[in-house]
Scaffold this motif. Structure first.
Motif, PDB file in Angstrom:
ATOM      1  N   LYS A  28       0.968  -1.164  -0.012  1.00  0.00           N
ATOM      2  CA  LYS A  28       0.058   0.213  -0.011  1.00  0.00           C
ATOM      3  C   LYS A  28       0.762   1.177  -0.228  1.00  0.00           C
ATOM      4  N   LEU A  29       2.100   1.079   0.731  1.00  0.00           N
ATOM      5  CA  LEU A  29       2.922   2.366   0.628  1.00  0.00           C
ATOM      6  C   LEU A  29       3.294   2.518  -0.763  1.00  0.00           C
ATOM      7  N   HIS A  30       3.609   1.466  -1.494  1.00  0.00           N
ATOM      8  CA  HIS A  30       3.896   1.461  -2.740  1.00  0.00           C
ATOM      9  C   HIS A  30       2.822   2.024  -3.751  1.00  0.00           C
ATOM     10  N   GLY A  31       1.848   1.544  -3.491  1.00  0.00           N
ATOM     11  CA  GLY A  31       0.595   1.923  -4.298  1.00  0.00           C
ATOM     12  C   GLY A  31       0.204   3.463  -4.252  1.00  0.00           C
ATOM     13  N   SER A  32       0.326   4.037  -3.138  1.00  0.00           N
ATOM     14  CA  SER A  32       0.116   5.419  -2.766  1.00  0.00           C
ATOM     15  C   SER A  32       1.168   6.145  -3.168  1.00  0.00           C
ATOM     16  N   GLY A  33       2.173   5.691  -3.549  1.00  0.00           N
ATOM     17  CA  GLY A  33       3.290   6.458  -3.819  1.00  0.00           C
ATOM     18  C   GLY A  33       4.334   6.921  -2.875  1.00  0.00           C
ATOM     19  N   GLU A  34       3.922   6.371  -1.625  1.00  0.00           N
ATOM     20  CA  GLU A  34       4.980   6.876  -0.709  1.00  0.00           C
ATOM     21  C   GLU A  34       6.166   6.195  -0.674  1.00  0.00           C
ATOM     22  N   ILE A  84      -3.417  -4.123  -5.204  1.00  0.00           N
ATOM     23  CA  ILE A  84      -3.207  -3.094  -4.779  1.00  0.00           C
ATOM     24  C   ILE A  84      -2.491  -2.227  -6.027  1.00  0.00           C
ATOM     25  N   LEU A  85      -1.367  -2.732  -6.653  1.00  0.00           N
ATOM     26  CA  LEU A  85      -0.969  -1.973  -7.828  1.00  0.00           C
ATOM     27  C   LEU A  85      -1.740  -2.102  -9.198  1.00  0.00           C
ATOM     28  N   ASP A 131       8.802   3.799  -3.787  1.00  0.00           N
ATOM     29  CA  ASP A 131       8.766   3.933  -5.079  1.00  0.00           C
ATOM     30  C   ASP A 131       8.940   2.410  -5.442  1.00  0.00           C
TER      31      ASP A 131
END
Lengths: 333, 333
Positions: free
Chosen positions: A90-96, A116-117, A98
């Motif tokens: 989710k951190l990756h999906g939200s852009g937080e 998610i992605l 990379d």
């Protein structure tokens, strides 16, 4: 650049992940930040064992749950929403973050990445690639076990994804793509392979060298090997075991005969940890999967792979490649 | 007992075949006679180079034609009726010889065996098995490349044929049978493998140990490996090349470091010539296929295999096994 690393995936988590992450921070550029995802207390304790930790580039994101091998991959999102895999993705999906890396359940990382992605447009089935050693250098094999029943157009999509991966991460300008079959002639193969051969031959953007055989996987001389996940998985597991068995037998023979021979260079060629993680290709993000029994070096190499994928803008290149292909995907047919 | 040996099949025919045949006559029982099939003058000249030839047990049957790699296998019977393959198989079919061996075109031997010897009742597709070395001894893999698209009932038939071969020729009382897949759990595999697993599990006469993975092919611990000819062929060619590559690399490392180490035992384990020929199973006769680049030792071992198959009454045992199975073949459905 920030890479989210699941700290709870390996058999020796989080010890391995913490050591691998610190190694990567030391090895790679100062633009790299790592987020370790998992049990904060355990991770902090592990970090405490290391000296000269670049604390300004290493942080912890707490996740209270851990995915186990017995969890159904498709249910992880719903049943373990605070697991290190879901939180990291989710951190990756939200852009937080990379990119994301995990040595946990392959199935859960796949399912989570898909949900998610999301898939890249033009990809029916994301695929896990694996880099294997050959006599002439590393070779990207895809699929390595994710998609055991493939249709021809899936294999063509793997070829496009593999091409871009090889360009960006294996520094091959015009990657040669081989289709695994039982003979080099176009008319040799099972039904799926015959149909795939015809599609690949008609794809002008691909440097398709034709069918390759089992022996060519050893000889090498091409960068991307396309096959379904059934034969890919059999080959991969066989290769790992064969290399281990042969090297072990040689090692014992040398010992018995009290011969002093340095085979470390050779061992390195067949040391799978050298090759880092297996990229999940075809999703809208960088998702790297490592073995559950990875040593710290493999985690470090996997992080380096994620780092290089982000730096080279791998996902944008894949998106461009897929948009330019002539083959329709299932979505559009 | 008379064995018909195609003398025109290897790359160095008939030199290799003559040497292999004379070796077999010396090695095996005095009940063995060999008929060398091919160009009489060439064969006679080759025999003339040897001393102490057991002439009373070695004869020549002239055949004026030779099958080449470019001949269409299915047309050989019609277009080259006086080829060594067709003449030899007809001698076996008519009962003048008890077995047939050839290092010529696999496709032509298959097609000829099917047409002349016919299929055994209950067999939809004859299969070529290959014995491969594992850490715990030889393993019979079938199919090794003949049938690239298999249905579940074909794989079940391979299991029965492999069982009897292992009993008669590998001296295994209750051969363990593994099904090649991507995981040991019954629910792991592609569609064909899942369906085959269910059929094999329900076959009380088979000692089915379940799915085996690529790594288990190295570990061994079972006698018969069932798979379709696509993955079997890929695995076989890969294994041959991997063993050669790994041993070659080790050999060079030893030489560079001027180490004196005797690896001959190890080399022998991976010397495919030790394993003789590949039996064509499911036809009404003993038909053994050798590599085109077989050395004389491989021809000799192939003849020994044929000899043992005849002595153990392999074909009668297969007929009995097939009659007792519960799975219908395509003919009967």
């Amino acid at each position: 650049m920030r890479i989210a690393v699941d700290a709870m995936g390996t058999d020796l988590a989080p010890t391995t992940e913490v050591e691998g992450a610190i190694g990567a921070l030391r090895q790679l550029g100062p633009d790299l930040e790592i987020l370790l995802i998992g049990d904060r207390d355990q991770i902090e304790a592990e970090i405490g064992r290391h000296e000269d930790v670049p604390h300004d580039r290493l942080s912890i994101v707490h996740a209270s749950e851990r995915v186990s091998a017995s969890d159904s991959p498709s249910a992880v999102l719903r049943k373990k929403p605070d697991s290190s895999i879901v939180v990291g993705l989710k951190l990756h999906g939200s852009g937080e973050a990379d990119a994301f890396l995990s040595a946990g359940s392959t199935g859960a990382v796949m399912a989570g990445s898909l949900f998610i992605l999301k898939r890249l447009e033009g990809v029916d089935r994301p695929t896990v690639g694996t880099t294997i050693p050959t006599a002439s250098g590393p070779l990207l094999m895809l699929d390595a076990g994710t998609n055991v029943d493939c249709k021809p157009q899936h294999l063509v999509q793997f070829a496009h994804l593999g091409k871009i991966y090889a360009q960006d991460l294996m520094k091959s300008e015009n990657p040669r793509i081989g289709l695994l079959s039982v003979g080099s002639e176009p008319e040799k193969g099972d039904e799926t392979t015959l149909a795939t051969h015809a599609l690949l031959r008609d794809e002008p953007s691909l440097n398709f060298i034709g069918n390759v055989e089992g022996r060519d996987v050893i000889t090498g001389g091409f960068e991307v090997l396309v096959c379904d996940g059934f034969v890919g998985n059999v080959l991969l597991k066989f290769y790992e075991a064969a290399a281990g068995f042969l090297m072990g037998t040689v090692g014992r023979a040398l010992k018995e005969q009290q011969a002093r021979v340095d085979l470390s260079d050779l061992m390195k060629t067949f040391d799978w940890a050298e090759y880092g993680g297996a990229p999940l290709l075809g999703v809208n993000g960088v998702s790297i999967i490592c073995h559950g029994h990875s040593p710290p070096a493999a985690i470090q190499n996997g992080i380096r792979e994620a780092y290089n994928a982000v730096r080279s803008d791998l996902i944008a290149h894949m998106r461009r490649e897929l948009a330019a292909t002539t083959q329709p995907s299932e979505e559009t047919t």
